[in-house]
Design a protein around this motif. Structure first.
Motif, mmCIF file in Angstrom:
data_model
loop_
_atom_site.group_PDB
_atom_site.id
_atom_site.type_symbol
_atom_site.label_atom_id
_atom_site.label_comp_id
_atom_site.label_asym_id
_atom_site.label_seq_id
_atom_site.Cartn_x
_atom_site.Cartn_y
_atom_site.Cartn_z
ATOM 1 N N VAL A 157 0.843 -1.217 0.223
ATOM 2 C CA VAL A 157 0.032 0.139 -0.007
ATOM 3 C C VAL A 157 0.814 1.245 0.102
ATOM 4 C CG1 VAL A 157 -1.838 1.336 1.392
ATOM 5 C CG2 VAL A 157 -1.804 -1.166 0.990
ATOM 6 N N ILE A 158 0.425 2.230 -0.719
ATOM 7 C CA ILE A 158 1.193 3.501 -0.696
ATOM 8 C C ILE A 158 0.299 4.457 -0.409
ATOM 9 C CG2 ILE A 158 2.580 5.193 -2.265
ATOM 10 C CD1 ILE A 158 2.950 3.079 -4.242
ATOM 11 N N ASN A 159 0.889 5.224 0.766
ATOM 12 C CA ASN A 159 0.192 6.447 1.249
ATOM 13 C C ASN A 159 1.101 7.609 0.762
ATOM 14 O OD1 ASN A 159 -1.569 4.905 2.650
ATOM 15 N ND2 ASN A 159 -0.270 4.840 4.640
ATOM 16 N N ARG A 160 0.144 8.800 0.630
ATOM 17 C CA ARG A 160 1.000 10.038 0.393
ATOM 18 C C ARG A 160 0.541 11.087 1.220
ATOM 19 N NH1 ARG A 160 -1.598 7.504 -3.912
ATOM 20 N NH2 ARG A 160 -0.434 6.995 -6.060
ATOM 21 N N THR A 161 1.551 11.956 1.424
ATOM 22 C CA THR A 161 1.170 13.140 2.107
ATOM 23 C C THR A 161 1.519 14.455 1.121
ATOM 24 O OG1 THR A 161 2.039 12.131 4.223
ATOM 25 C CG2 THR A 161 1.924 14.524 4.036
ATOM 26 N N TYR A 162 0.328 15.277 1.207
ATOM 27 C CA TYR A 162 0.328 16.455 0.232
ATOM 28 C C TYR A 162 0.923 17.672 0.880
ATOM 29 C CZ TYR A 162 -1.998 13.295 -3.086
ATOM 30 O OH TYR A 162 -2.262 12.219 -3.724
ATOM 31 N N ARG A 163 1.496 18.390 -0.069
ATOM 32 C CA ARG A 163 1.575 19.915 0.056
ATOM 33 C C ARG A 163 0.352 20.690 0.150
ATOM 34 N NH1 ARG A 163 6.105 18.324 -2.680
ATOM 35 N NH2 ARG A 163 8.026 18.914 -1.518
ATOM 36 N N THR A 164 -0.045 21.574 1.190
ATOM 37 C CA THR A 164 -0.844 22.640 1.312
ATOM 38 C C THR A 164 -0.572 23.726 0.248
ATOM 39 O OG1 THR A 164 0.087 24.032 2.818
ATOM 40 C CG2 THR A 164 -1.188 22.140 3.710
ATOM 41 N N LEU A 165 -1.617 24.483 -0.155
ATOM 42 C CA LEU A 165 -1.280 25.458 -1.173
ATOM 43 C C LEU A 165 -0.295 26.436 -0.567
ATOM 44 C CD1 LEU A 165 -4.823 26.488 -2.758
ATOM 45 C CD2 LEU A 165 -2.949 24.936 -3.765
ATOM 46 N N GLY A 166 -0.294 26.661 0.787
ATOM 47 C CA GLY A 166 0.673 27.617 1.447
ATOM 48 C C GLY A 166 2.221 27.054 1.511
ATOM 49 N N GLU A 167 2.225 25.860 1.534
ATOM 50 C CA GLU A 167 3.517 25.175 1.448
ATOM 51 C C GLU A 167 3.778 25.111 0.007
ATOM 52 O OE1 GLU A 167 3.174 21.885 4.789
ATOM 53 O OE2 GLU A 167 2.522 21.486 2.981
ATOM 54 N N VAL A 168 3.134 25.003 -0.918
ATOM 55 C CA VAL A 168 3.481 25.112 -2.220
ATOM 56 C C VAL A 168 4.044 26.534 -2.516
ATOM 57 C CG1 VAL A 168 2.496 25.404 -4.686
ATOM 58 C CG2 VAL A 168 2.092 23.624 -3.408
ATOM 59 N N ALA A 169 3.377 27.556 -2.048
ATOM 60 C CA ALA A 169 3.823 29.085 -2.232
ATOM 61 C C ALA A 169 5.063 29.215 -1.611
ATOM 62 C CB ALA A 169 2.596 29.874 -1.784
ATOM 63 N N GLU A 170 5.320 28.708 -0.161
ATOM 64 C CA GLU A 170 6.506 29.018 0.450
ATOM 65 C C GLU A 170 7.413 28.219 -0.308
ATOM 66 O OE1 GLU A 170 8.055 27.843 4.902
ATOM 67 O OE2 GLU A 170 6.122 27.834 4.534
ATOM 68 N N GLU A 171 7.462 27.162 -0.799
ATOM 69 C CA GLU A 171 8.498 26.471 -1.444
ATOM 70 C C GLU A 171 9.137 26.950 -2.716
ATOM 71 O OE1 GLU A 171 8.284 22.176 -1.524
ATOM 72 O OE2 GLU A 171 7.462 22.199 0.673
ATOM 73 N N SER A 172 7.926 27.618 -3.628
ATOM 74 C CA SER A 172 8.401 28.075 -4.844
ATOM 75 C C SER A 172 9.220 29.221 -4.573
ATOM 76 C CB SER A 172 6.902 28.569 -5.649
ATOM 77 O OG SER A 172 6.350 29.482 -4.908
ATOM 78 N N VAL A 173 8.684 30.221 -3.727
ATOM 79 C CA VAL A 173 9.736 31.329 -3.460
ATOM 80 C C VAL A 173 11.168 31.136 -2.848
ATOM 81 C CG1 VAL A 173 9.733 33.529 -2.210
ATOM 82 C CG2 VAL A 173 7.604 32.810 -3.110
ATOM 83 N N GLY A 174 10.868 29.863 -1.826
ATOM 84 C CA GLY A 174 12.311 29.650 -1.420
ATOM 85 C C GLY A 174 13.303 29.035 -2.367
ATOM 86 N N GLY A 175 12.622 28.239 -3.378
ATOM 87 C CA GLY A 175 13.468 27.722 -4.465
ATOM 88 C C GLY A 175 13.990 28.837 -5.467
ATOM 89 N N TRP A 176 13.254 29.953 -5.568
ATOM 90 C CA TRP A 176 13.746 30.751 -6.192
ATOM 91 C C TRP A 176 14.857 31.587 -5.871
ATOM 92 C CZ3 TRP A 176 8.094 32.559 -8.190
ATOM 93 C CH2 TRP A 176 7.700 31.845 -9.188
ATOM 94 N N MET A 177 14.465 31.844 -4.526
ATOM 95 C CA MET A 177 15.589 32.604 -3.655
ATOM 96 C C MET A 177 16.946 31.994 -3.491
ATOM 97 S SD MET A 177 14.270 35.731 -3.248
ATOM 98 C CE MET A 177 15.501 36.179 -2.168
ATOM 99 N N ASN A 178 16.782 30.546 -3.618
ATOM 100 C CA ASN A 178 17.916 29.907 -3.412
ATOM 101 C C ASN A 178 18.712 29.793 -4.680
ATOM 102 O OD1 ASN A 178 18.049 29.380 -0.597
ATOM 103 N ND2 ASN A 178 16.393 27.765 -1.005
ATOM 104 N N SER A 179 18.330 30.088 -5.879
ATOM 105 C CA SER A 179 18.821 30.054 -7.137
ATOM 106 C C SER A 179 19.391 31.419 -7.666
ATOM 107 C CB SER A 179 17.815 29.565 -8.303
ATOM 108 O OG SER A 179 18.277 29.623 -9.597
ATOM 109 N N SER A 180 20.638 31.575 -8.029
ATOM 110 C CA SER A 180 21.302 32.858 -8.244
ATOM 111 C C SER A 180 20.440 33.665 -9.255
ATOM 112 C CB SER A 180 22.586 32.908 -8.599
ATOM 113 O OG SER A 180 22.709 32.040 -9.622
ATOM 114 N N SER A 181 19.928 32.863 -10.609
ATOM 115 C CA SER A 181 19.445 33.535 -11.667
ATOM 116 C C SER A 181 18.116 33.981 -11.206
ATOM 117 C CB SER A 181 19.531 32.700 -12.888
ATOM 118 O OG SER A 181 18.923 31.563 -12.654
ATOM 119 N N HIS A 182 17.335 33.173 -10.452
ATOM 120 C CA HIS A 182 15.916 33.744 -10.329
ATOM 121 C C HIS A 182 15.839 34.735 -9.331
ATOM 122 C CE1 HIS A 182 15.688 29.549 -11.996
ATOM 123 N NE2 HIS A 182 14.427 29.759 -12.240
ATOM 124 N N ARG A 183 16.799 34.710 -8.172
ATOM 125 C CA ARG A 183 16.937 35.328 -7.230
ATOM 126 C C ARG A 183 17.246 37.023 -7.802
ATOM 127 N NH1 ARG A 183 20.570 33.343 -4.339
ATOM 128 N NH2 ARG A 183 22.249 34.512 -4.804
#
Length: 248
Positions: A157-183
């Motif tokens: 059996v495979i269980n999944r834990t999903y990101r909330t929309l708030g977590e998606v927003a937080e991780e997208s901004v965090g990912g961009w800020m951790n990339s020099s060109s995006h930042r």
């Protein structure tokens, strides 16, 4: 080692193997938890866990404007930390960004250049947006699933834990800020307006995000009134005080 000791060791090993096989068949092993990218998050031993938990994913709204707003606010918060002015939301630019996110989700690609070779500047111009002299684009692709849980049973059996929309927003901004060109795009003081578009691929369970930045010019651009003054058609009119122009 004496013969008696060898026999005892073999007997203990056999018992342990049988115990492991019994625990495995009965689902008594603790779950092995993997992140969505396949990297291990946690694994343990000897703990009973119920199957069929968290198999139903949370509903993703068709209108993702709330998620777009959260990401936009997060980007502006990063600018504000550096004393930069907050970007102004541009509906036209957001529409172009949203269309491109939808295209990537529907066609299954992820790149700044479309399969037909169009850049973000081409996409802006295709929708009649010429009132800028500089532009940039940030992209992100985020898995809705944060991590998978594999239970060691015959049914696997495979269980999944999903990101909330708030977590998606937080991780997208965090990912961009951790990339020099995006930042650099986010922290560019020359950009004044921006728009964000998000699309969701329900089969792939993936969010596609596009942010476009522009530096607006107020005269001398194609379609502006200063380009259409009587007596200058079909020539492009540019006032002396207008230093930037892409009139055609």
């Amino acid at each position: 080692m004496e013969k008696g000791d060898t026999a005892i060791t073999l007997a203990v090993a056999a018992i342990l193997v049988l115990a492991f096989m019994f625990a495995y068949s009965q689902g008594l092993l603790d779950p092995v938890i993997l992140r969505a990218d396949g990297s291990p998050l946690f694994s343990g031993r000897w703990k009973k866990i119920e199957p069929n938990v968290n198999l139903t994913k949370p509903e993703v709204p068709k209108n993702l404007s709330m998620l777009e707003t959260m990401i936009f606010r997060g980007v502006n918060d990063e600018r504000e930390k550096l004393g930069l002015s907050r970007l102004k939301w541009n509906d036209d630019v957001a529409y172009v960004a949203r269309l491109y996110s939808q295209e990537m989700a529907e066609r299954g690609f992820f790149a700044h250049t479309s399969p037909e070779g169009e850049s973000h500047g081409d996409r802006l111009n295709d929708k009649g947006i010429y009132y800028y002299n500089r532009s940039a684009e940030n992209l992100a692709k985020i898995n809705h699933v944060r991590y998978f849980t594999y239970i060691n049973t015959i049914d696997n059996v495979i269980n999944r834990t999903y990101r909330t929309l708030g977590e998606v927003a937080e991780e997208s901004v965090g990912g961009w800020m951790n990339s020099s060109s995006h930042r650099e795009n986010i922290e560019d003081p020359g950009f004044m307006e921006s728009g964000i578009g998000v699309a969701y691929d329900k089969d792939e369970e993936m969010f596609y995000l596009t942010q476009l930045f522009i530096s607006r010019i107020h005269c001398g651009y194609r379609g502006a009134s200063c380009c259409r003054q009587e007596g200058y058609i079909p020539w492009c009119y540019r006032p002396w005080e207008c230093m930037d122009s892409i009139c055609e």
